[in-house]
Scaffold this motif. Sequence first.
Motif, PDB file in Angstrom:
ATOM      1  N   ALA A 185      -3.398  -3.058  -3.104  1.00 28.08           N
ATOM      2  CA  ALA A 185      -2.538  -2.084  -3.774  1.00 28.08           C
ATOM      3  C   ALA A 185      -3.098  -1.582  -5.106  1.00 28.08           C
ATOM      4  O   ALA A 185      -3.093  -0.364  -5.355  1.00 28.08           O
ATOM      5  CB  ALA A 185      -1.141  -2.670  -3.971  1.00 28.08           C
ATOM      6  N   PRO A 186      -3.605  -2.456  -6.001  1.00 29.57           N
ATOM      7  CA  PRO A 186      -4.106  -1.945  -7.292  1.00 29.57           C
ATOM      8  C   PRO A 186      -5.256  -0.943  -7.138  1.00 29.57           C
ATOM      9  O   PRO A 186      -5.360   0.003  -7.929  1.00 29.57           O
ATOM     10  CB  PRO A 186      -4.579  -3.214  -8.013  1.00 29.57           C
ATOM     11  N   ASN A 206       4.365  -1.792   0.229  1.00 22.89           N
ATOM     12  CA  ASN A 206       3.993  -2.594  -0.935  1.00 22.89           C
ATOM     13  C   ASN A 206       5.029  -3.674  -1.234  1.00 22.89           C
ATOM     14  O   ASN A 206       4.688  -4.766  -1.700  1.00 22.89           O
ATOM     15  CB  ASN A 206       3.845  -1.684  -2.158  1.00 22.89           C
ATOM     16  N   GLY A 220       2.118   1.128  -5.808  1.00 22.75           N
ATOM     17  CA  GLY A 220       2.280   0.407  -7.061  1.00 22.75           C
ATOM     18  C   GLY A 220       3.736   0.236  -7.447  1.00 22.75           C
ATOM     19  O   GLY A 220       4.033  -0.134  -8.589  1.00 22.75           O
ATOM     20  N   GLN A 260       6.812   4.638 -13.006  1.00 23.41           N
ATOM     21  CA  GLN A 260       7.594   4.304 -11.813  1.00 23.41           C
ATOM     22  C   GLN A 260       8.924   5.045 -11.798  1.00 23.41           C
ATOM     23  O   GLN A 260       9.312   5.628 -10.773  1.00 23.41           O
ATOM     24  CB  GLN A 260       7.844   2.802 -11.758  1.00 23.41           C
ATOM     25  N   SER A 302       3.529   2.167 -17.700  1.00 25.10           N
ATOM     26  CA  SER A 302       3.655   1.914 -16.264  1.00 25.10           C
ATOM     27  C   SER A 302       5.119   1.966 -15.798  1.00 25.10           C
ATOM     28  O   SER A 302       5.414   2.460 -14.701  1.00 25.10           O
ATOM     29  CB  SER A 302       3.051   0.553 -15.916  1.00 25.10           C
ATOM     30  N   VAL A 357      -3.769   2.404  -6.021  1.00 27.72           N
ATOM     31  CA  VAL A 357      -3.094   3.037  -7.155  1.00 27.72           C
ATOM     32  C   VAL A 357      -4.109   3.638  -8.125  1.00 27.72           C
ATOM     33  O   VAL A 357      -3.927   4.762  -8.620  1.00 27.72           O
ATOM     34  CB  VAL A 357      -2.188   2.025  -7.879  1.00 27.72           C
ATOM     35  N   GLN A 358      -5.196   2.913  -8.378  1.00 26.43           N
ATOM     36  CA  GLN A 358      -6.217   3.425  -9.285  1.00 26.43           C
ATOM     37  C   GLN A 358      -6.870   4.694  -8.741  1.00 26.43           C
ATOM     38  O   GLN A 358      -7.085   5.670  -9.475  1.00 26.43           O
ATOM     39  CB  GLN A 358      -7.294   2.361  -9.531  1.00 26.43           C
TER      40      GLN A 358
END
Length: 298
Positions: free
Chosen positions: A240-241, A230, A53, A183, A179, A244-245
């Motif tokens: 990718a989402p 990514n 992510g 990161q 978010s 990440v989840q």
Amino acid sequence: MAVTVCVSPWGSPPLALALGLLVALAVGNPFPAQSKRYTSKLLQWSVVGLGFGMNAQQALQAGREGLLFSVASIVGTLTLGYVVGRWLGIDRKTSHLISSGTAICGGSAIAAVGPVLRAEEGQMSVALGTVFILNAIALFLFPAIGHELHLSQNQFGLWAAIAIHDTSSVVGAASHYGSEALQIATTVKLARALWIIPVALGTAFLFKTPGAKIKLPYFILGFIGAMLLNTYVPALKPLAPYVVQLSKIGLTLTLFLIGAGLSAPVLRSVGVRPFVQGVLLWLVISGASLWVILQTVV
């Protein structure tokens, strides 16, 4: 039931930790050895997944911004930890373990430095217990302070990475904040975790332990690899989402297992003086880093 709540849409890192603590204090953890083993693996795989992510260029910028903060805080914490440990009359190995955990990345640093010190099981338990208790407090306290002071995502991410001990609680607090904070916090914290290597080497020299084996944090390479994939492999963007989840769910379960490990015997084993050392170090690094970030970071 508690695990089901953690993985549901209503689950969150603070809730998972609170449920784990409730289980630990109410009925105890029936599988402490298995929980300890799976907690480490689950955290590592979750951190690697979070790399899908993140953008490599943005992460590099965050790492550069956090480098000076990291170096200053690590050196300062280890030095202050030595002074406070001597002042409180704590045995040298326990004091160094608590200082290392506070300076770098909590339980991971203690697990890496402990064998280099040839620390006894009791010394390791005291240091880990101290760090985990403060991690639990930070996970609830830091987002509330951040909102109260109107910290930006950038400011909070840096602060969490520097002032919260364990990677799990850093990521948990930052994901609860936003978010962008997630990161920045993850990137800076994992860059900080690489300091395990020079600190472990320095420990071997100071404590005169020839032939000591140093455990390297290899999962950080997995995180970097996921971030690069990514950024530079467009075909992976649709997946990718979901990765990440799943990683965030894994992190939530990690915090539940950490909470479940904080049983009454673990809390009692810490002792007053080591806990005072841990609190003093944590307050100094939290307060000093917050003041500098407020003055220099937008």
